[in-house]
Design an enzyme around this catalytic site. Sequence first.
Site, PDB file in Angstrom:
ATOM      1  N   LYS A 116      -8.629  -0.964   6.455  1.00 16.13           N
ATOM      2  CA  LYS A 116      -8.957  -1.471   5.118  1.00 16.13           C
ATOM      3  C   LYS A 116      -7.987  -2.572   4.685  1.00 16.13           C
ATOM      4  O   LYS A 116      -8.387  -3.572   4.099  1.00 16.13           O
ATOM      5  CB  LYS A 116      -8.911  -0.329   4.101  1.00 16.13           C
ATOM      6  CG  LYS A 116     -10.119   0.582   4.209  1.00 16.13           C
ATOM      7  CD  LYS A 116      -9.999   1.768   3.276  1.00 16.13           C
ATOM      8  CE  LYS A 116      -8.942   2.726   3.757  1.00 16.13           C
ATOM      9  NZ  LYS A 116      -9.248   4.144   3.582  1.00 16.13           N
ATOM     10  N   HIS A 150       0.839  -1.199   0.000  1.00 17.42           N
ATOM     11  CA  HIS A 150       0.000   0.000   0.000  1.00 17.42           C
ATOM     12  C   HIS A 150       0.871   1.243   0.000  1.00 17.42           C
ATOM     13  O   HIS A 150       1.866   1.327   0.698  1.00 17.42           O
ATOM     14  CB  HIS A 150      -0.906   0.004   1.243  1.00 17.42           C
ATOM     15  CG  HIS A 150      -1.803   1.197   1.307  1.00 17.42           C
ATOM     16  ND1 HIS A 150      -2.956   1.287   0.560  1.00 17.42           N
ATOM     17  CD2 HIS A 150      -1.709   2.354   1.988  1.00 17.42           C
ATOM     18  CE1 HIS A 150      -3.529   2.450   0.792  1.00 17.42           C
ATOM     19  NE2 HIS A 150      -2.792   3.125   1.650  1.00 17.42           N
ATOM     20  N   ASP A 153     -14.919   3.136   8.216  1.00 13.16           N
ATOM     21  CA  ASP A 153     -13.867   4.030   7.738  1.00 13.16           C
ATOM     22  C   ASP A 153     -14.354   4.874   6.571  1.00 13.16           C
ATOM     23  O   ASP A 153     -14.032   6.053   6.458  1.00 13.16           O
ATOM     24  CB  ASP A 153     -12.626   3.233   7.324  1.00 13.16           C
ATOM     25  CG  ASP A 153     -11.622   4.146   6.633  1.00 13.16           C
ATOM     26  OD1 ASP A 153     -11.102   5.050   7.302  1.00 13.16           O
ATOM     27  OD2 ASP A 153     -11.405   4.004   5.414  1.00 13.16           O
ATOM     28  N   ARG A 174     -14.170  13.263   7.888  1.00 13.73           N
ATOM     29  CA  ARG A 174     -12.879  13.915   8.190  1.00 13.73           C
ATOM     30  C   ARG A 174     -12.489  14.865   7.070  1.00 13.73           C
ATOM     31  O   ARG A 174     -11.940  15.944   7.309  1.00 13.73           O
ATOM     32  CB  ARG A 174     -11.793  12.850   8.374  1.00 13.73           C
ATOM     33  CG  ARG A 174     -11.897  12.101   9.697  1.00 13.73           C
ATOM     34  CD  ARG A 174     -11.038  10.852   9.681  1.00 13.73           C
ATOM     35  NE  ARG A 174      -9.648  11.156   9.392  1.00 13.73           N
ATOM     36  CZ  ARG A 174      -8.804  10.321   8.761  1.00 13.73           C
ATOM     37  NH1 ARG A 174      -9.219   9.125   8.379  1.00 13.73           N
ATOM     38  NH2 ARG A 174      -7.571  10.675   8.540  1.00 13.73           N
ATOM     39  N   SER A 197      -7.230   4.314   9.681  1.00 13.26           N
ATOM     40  CA  SER A 197      -8.036   4.287   8.468  1.00 13.26           C
ATOM     41  C   SER A 197      -7.403   3.364   7.420  1.00 13.26           C
ATOM     42  O   SER A 197      -8.058   2.465   6.877  1.00 13.26           O
ATOM     43  CB  SER A 197      -8.161   5.720   7.930  1.00 13.26           C
ATOM     44  OG  SER A 197      -8.610   5.743   6.603  1.00 13.26           O
TER      45      SER A 197
HETATM   46  N1  URA Z   1      -5.807   7.194   3.194  1.00 11.04           N
HETATM   47  C1  URA Z   1      -6.783   6.617   3.890  1.00 11.04           C
HETATM   48  O1  URA Z   1      -7.319   5.601   3.475  1.00 11.04           O
HETATM   49  N2  URA Z   1      -7.157   7.159   5.051  1.00 11.04           N
HETATM   50  C2  URA Z   1      -6.594   8.275   5.544  1.00 11.04           C
HETATM   51  O2  URA Z   1      -6.968   8.710   6.604  1.00 11.04           O
HETATM   52  C3  URA Z   1      -5.581   8.866   4.810  1.00 11.04           C
HETATM   53  C4  URA Z   1      -5.202   8.294   3.637  1.00 11.04           C
END
Ligand code: URA
Length: 442
Positions: A187, A82, A161, A168, A183
């Site tokens: 995922k 990622h 999320d 956010r 966050s």
């Molecule tokens: N990417 C995400 O998935 N969440 C965040 O808070 C920041 C970047």
Amino acid sequence: MNFQNIIMKKRNGLELDDNEIRFFIKGYTDGEIPDYQVSALLMAVYFNGLNKRETLSLTKEMLFSGETVDLSAIEGIKVDKHSTGGVGDTTSMIVAPLVASCGVPVAKMSGRGLGHTGGTIDKLESIPGFKVELSIENFIKQVKQHKLALIGQTGNLAPADKKLYALRDVTATVENISLIASSIMSKKLAAGSDAIVLDVKIGHGAFMQTLDEAVELAKTMVEIGNGMNRNVVALVTNMDQPLGFAIGNALEVKEALQVLGGEGPSDLKELCLRLAVEMISIGLKIDSASARKKAEESLGSGKALAKFLDFIEAQGGDADYLKNPSKLPSSSKTIDVISPETGYIKAINALELGLCAMSLGAGRETKESKLDYASGILLNAKNGDFIVKGQTLATMHLSDSLKYDPDIESRVAGSFEIVPDKTDSSTKLILARVCESATDFY
Ligand code: URA
Ligand code: CA
């Protein structure tokens, strides 16, 4: 439990216990706690932070707020990758087949691009026929058969999320290390891999602007992974210029083909190799020198490229376009952006170029924007290069369908910081590596 008391506790700098965090995430996901109260809590968290336990607890609650993917039917150690969001970051498209070609199963869930960052799915969809709408069952079957499959984020993965991130975004509470780490990790953990290799970016357009902050974010994500019994390694990497030369969907597919064939821009190739080495050494349980040797051999022998073609075909893509990249979408109109001065390139504002590429049609301003796969920007010079007034800095590839905004040309030119004296051109690509046992700086 009363949500107002939870907000007050965090506002006063106190710790929230696991039950309070569960009440918050469950209540918000179910629609029982309104946005305005959650906004207040997020702002309190922004100012007062979450400690390690609270951060892990929040991650777990978000992770289990929806479906999780079970990859246990696939043999071997499944390693995911990622990036916290790059510009012209062609790495996933290269690293995934490279690692798979070395025998490590890669079950990759990717996103689409939004704003200045591109998404791997959009890039691959510039290949005619390529599809990411696989059922989880077929996704797993394909990883078993081909060592590599890629799907879009399924609707019900970490829904808490999804909802929180949207809130956010409009309440100025994105830039908090615990919130970003939980966050991303919720995922990634929901997607089911055994190990995760992270590329944490620093620079224009990245969430973190300093090395200290980026290392802190990396450490927080590594700790979350370890708290969930997953091996997580993070590289902290520089984004003081876009990676490689290409920014844009089909342009980046062509660039990926070059690197997979053992050529291509050296910075992009090196970062791909470093990420692949981490993934291969975890996946095959070998040391990094042996992993590096395997990865380099795979690029040199054509194995990595063959795996890319095999994977694209398995998902409906027409590999003819990859054998003849000139058949991929390409723009009928290009404009060279000329250097206004003579000197050395000190930095290239990746964020600004990402936004310019977006305006040319390579990215989405809103979720509904339509992409033009051919459009984007091809850099002609990189940090440390000497450039003479009148030489080409970059070439813009215009969309055939979108109206061109002539301001973009000066914005592209302005993205290049040109100085009279030779600067330290040895832009460091990888600044730090964080794993469970150590943090190393380079
Ligand atoms: N990417 C995400 O998935 N969440 C965040 O808070 C920041 C970047
Ligand atoms: Ca690139």
